[in-house]
Design a protein around this motif. Sequence first.
Motif, mmCIF file in Angstrom:
data_model
loop_
_atom_site.group_PDB
_atom_site.id
_atom_site.type_symbol
_atom_site.label_atom_id
_atom_site.label_comp_id
_atom_site.label_asym_id
_atom_site.label_seq_id
_atom_site.Cartn_x
_atom_site.Cartn_y
_atom_site.Cartn_z
ATOM 1 N N ALA A 101 12.862 -17.959 -16.294
ATOM 2 C CA ALA A 101 13.509 -16.784 -16.896
ATOM 3 C C ALA A 101 13.135 -15.514 -16.118
ATOM 4 C CB ALA A 101 13.113 -16.657 -18.360
ATOM 5 N N SER A 102 11.868 -15.393 -15.728
ATOM 6 C CA SER A 102 11.486 -14.184 -14.978
ATOM 7 C C SER A 102 12.127 -14.166 -13.601
ATOM 8 C CB SER A 102 9.979 -14.039 -14.782
ATOM 9 O OG SER A 102 9.268 -14.753 -15.714
ATOM 10 N N LEU A 103 12.388 -15.337 -13.045
ATOM 11 C CA LEU A 103 13.011 -15.368 -11.717
ATOM 12 C C LEU A 103 14.437 -14.825 -11.768
ATOM 13 C CD1 LEU A 103 11.602 -18.717 -10.322
ATOM 14 C CD2 LEU A 103 11.150 -16.410 -9.467
ATOM 15 N N ASN A 104 15.074 -14.988 -12.912
ATOM 16 C CA ASN A 104 16.410 -14.423 -13.093
ATOM 17 C C ASN A 104 16.333 -12.895 -12.958
ATOM 18 O OD1 ASN A 104 19.133 -14.264 -13.784
ATOM 19 N ND2 ASN A 104 18.654 -14.073 -15.958
ATOM 20 N N ASP A 105 15.390 -12.314 -13.660
ATOM 21 C CA ASP A 105 15.107 -10.880 -13.564
ATOM 22 C C ASP A 105 14.768 -10.461 -12.150
ATOM 23 O OD1 ASP A 105 15.242 -10.068 -16.152
ATOM 24 O OD2 ASP A 105 13.221 -9.179 -16.122
ATOM 25 N N GLU A 106 13.961 -11.305 -11.534
ATOM 26 C CA GLU A 106 13.437 -10.978 -10.216
ATOM 27 C C GLU A 106 14.554 -10.873 -9.177
ATOM 28 O OE1 GLU A 106 9.616 -12.729 -9.442
ATOM 29 O OE2 GLU A 106 10.281 -13.227 -7.416
ATOM 30 N N LEU A 107 15.513 -11.779 -9.260
ATOM 31 C CA LEU A 107 16.618 -11.739 -8.290
ATOM 32 C C LEU A 107 17.418 -10.447 -8.453
ATOM 33 C CD1 LEU A 107 17.699 -15.488 -8.234
ATOM 34 C CD2 LEU A 107 16.706 -14.183 -6.328
ATOM 35 N N SER A 108 17.632 -10.004 -9.683
ATOM 36 C CA SER A 108 18.321 -8.715 -9.906
ATOM 37 C C SER A 108 17.487 -7.574 -9.339
ATOM 38 C CB SER A 108 18.537 -8.431 -11.392
ATOM 39 O OG SER A 108 19.022 -9.550 -12.041
ATOM 40 N N TRP A 109 16.185 -7.680 -9.551
ATOM 41 C CA TRP A 109 15.297 -6.638 -9.034
ATOM 42 C C TRP A 109 15.379 -6.554 -7.507
ATOM 43 C CZ3 TRP A 109 11.151 -6.984 -5.681
ATOM 44 C CH2 TRP A 109 10.442 -5.792 -5.501
ATOM 45 N N PHE A 110 15.383 -7.699 -6.841
ATOM 46 C CA PHE A 110 15.494 -7.710 -5.371
ATOM 47 C C PHE A 110 16.770 -6.993 -4.920
ATOM 48 C CE2 PHE A 110 12.243 -11.103 -5.007
ATOM 49 C CZ PHE A 110 11.570 -10.650 -3.884
ATOM 50 N N LYS A 111 17.867 -7.243 -5.632
ATOM 51 C CA LYS A 111 19.139 -6.614 -5.241
ATOM 52 C C LYS A 111 19.070 -5.102 -5.407
ATOM 53 C CE LYS A 111 21.770 -10.710 -6.339
ATOM 54 N NZ LYS A 111 22.529 -11.337 -7.406
ATOM 55 N N LYS A 112 18.462 -4.676 -6.499
ATOM 56 C CA LYS A 112 18.325 -3.243 -6.766
ATOM 57 C C LYS A 112 17.420 -2.596 -5.707
ATOM 58 C CE LYS A 112 15.299 -1.469 -9.437
ATOM 59 N NZ LYS A 112 14.327 -1.302 -10.506
ATOM 60 N N ARG A 165 15.343 -17.172 -3.738
ATOM 61 C CA ARG A 165 16.559 -17.946 -4.044
ATOM 62 C C ARG A 165 16.320 -19.447 -3.886
ATOM 63 N NH1 ARG A 165 22.153 -15.234 -2.644
ATOM 64 N NH2 ARG A 165 22.592 -17.445 -2.433
ATOM 65 N N GLU A 166 15.509 -19.815 -2.901
ATOM 66 C CA GLU A 166 15.188 -21.235 -2.690
ATOM 67 C C GLU A 166 14.095 -21.707 -3.654
ATOM 68 O OE1 GLU A 166 16.227 -23.269 0.195
ATOM 69 O OE2 GLU A 166 17.643 -21.699 0.833
ATOM 70 N N PHE A 167 13.297 -20.751 -4.090
ATOM 71 C CA PHE A 167 12.194 -21.058 -4.998
ATOM 72 C C PHE A 167 12.738 -21.481 -6.380
ATOM 73 C CE2 PHE A 167 8.584 -19.144 -7.670
ATOM 74 C CZ PHE A 167 7.683 -20.166 -7.389
ATOM 75 N N VAL A 168 13.870 -20.915 -6.783
ATOM 76 C CA VAL A 168 14.442 -21.218 -8.103
ATOM 77 C C VAL A 168 14.702 -22.724 -8.280
ATOM 78 C CG1 VAL A 168 16.426 -20.846 -9.632
ATOM 79 C CG2 VAL A 168 15.343 -18.889 -8.500
ATOM 80 N N PRO A 169 15.456 -23.358 -7.366
ATOM 81 C CA PRO A 169 15.639 -24.807 -7.546
ATOM 82 C C PRO A 169 14.337 -25.601 -7.483
ATOM 83 C CG PRO A 169 16.663 -24.053 -5.486
ATOM 84 C CD PRO A 169 16.271 -22.832 -6.254
ATOM 85 N N PHE A 170 13.372 -25.112 -6.690
ATOM 86 C CA PHE A 170 12.074 -25.803 -6.674
ATOM 87 C C PHE A 170 11.432 -25.752 -8.064
ATOM 88 C CE2 PHE A 170 7.434 -25.199 -6.585
ATOM 89 C CZ PHE A 170 7.078 -26.514 -6.296
ATOM 90 N N VAL A 171 11.411 -24.572 -8.681
ATOM 91 C CA VAL A 171 10.785 -24.454 -10.006
ATOM 92 C C VAL A 171 11.569 -25.293 -11.021
ATOM 93 C CG1 VAL A 171 9.964 -22.889 -11.803
ATOM 94 C CG2 VAL A 171 9.905 -22.148 -9.431
ATOM 95 N N ALA A 172 12.884 -25.320 -10.858
ATOM 96 C CA ALA A 172 13.700 -26.161 -11.747
ATOM 97 C C ALA A 172 13.293 -27.631 -11.609
ATOM 98 C CB ALA A 172 15.183 -25.966 -11.434
ATOM 99 N N SER A 173 12.964 -28.046 -10.389
ATOM 100 C CA SER A 173 12.550 -29.445 -10.175
ATOM 101 C C SER A 173 11.198 -29.718 -10.838
ATOM 102 C CB SER A 173 12.510 -29.786 -8.681
ATOM 103 O OG SER A 173 11.324 -29.290 -8.065
#
Length: 220
Positions: free
Chosen positions: A83-94, A52-60
Motif C-alpha cells: 500500500a505504501s508503494l502505491n503512495d511512493e510511486l505517486s510521490w516519485f512522479k511529483k 516499479r520493479e520492486f512492486v512485483p517482487f513484494v507482491a511475490s
Amino acid sequence: MQEIGKTEIWLRKHCPVYNSATKHPFILSIRDGTVESHSFKTWLAQDYLFVREFVPFVASVLIKACKESDVSDDVEVILGGIASLNDELSWFKKEAKKWDIQLSEVVPQKENKDYCRLLGGLMSSDVGYTVALTAFWAIEVVYQESFASCVEEGSKTPVELKETCERWGNEGFGQYCQSLQKMVDRRLLKASDEEVKKAEVVFLSIVEHEVEFWNMSSGN
Ligand SMILES: Cc1ncc(CNC=O)c(N)n1
C-alpha cells in the motif's frame, strides 16, 4: 532475557559491508549538505525505475506468505508495504516534476538492471518464503538506516531534500522495518541450516547491490 536473532548476528558479522551501504558517500553528502543536484537527480530517476520493479517482487513475497499457514500477521505487514508503494510511486512522479526530470525518458543504468535482475530471480517459486522475506527486509532496512541518518540531530541535509529523507527515515518506516526483521527472525528459527545459509547469502547480496546503487548515483 530475549535471545538475539539471526539477523542481528548477520548485521554484526557483516558490519563493514552493511556500513558501506548505510554510510555511503552519497548518503554522507546528503547528510552534510554537499550533495550535487545532478547526483540526487540521477538517484531519483533510477530509484523510480527500481521501485516499479520492486512492486512485483513484494507482491511475490506476499503470495509466498499467503501460502504459509503460520504467518497470518506477516501478510498484513507485507500488504501494508505494498500500500505504501502505491503512495511512493505517486510521490516519485511529483518529485520528478519538481526537479525537471522526464521519467518516461529515464533509461536504467547497469547497476539498476543488475539489481532488478536479482529481484527477478528471487520472485521464482523455487525461492522459499524465508529467503524472499529476508531479501525484502534487507532492501527496506538499508534505506531506512541510510535516510534516518540524514534527518537525525546534527545532520545538515538541505531543506529541499528533507522530504525525501523523511520518506524512509521516519519513525513509522523504522517500526515497519523492525516488524519485518522480527518476521525474518521468527522464520529463521524454524528454518533448516541450508535455508539459513541461503538467506544469509541473499542478505549479503542485497547489501552489495545497494552499495552499487548508491555508487551509480554519486558517480555520475
Ligand atoms: C534501491 C532501493 N532500495 C530500497 C528502497 C526502499 N524500498 C522502497 O522504496 C528503494 N526505494 N530503492
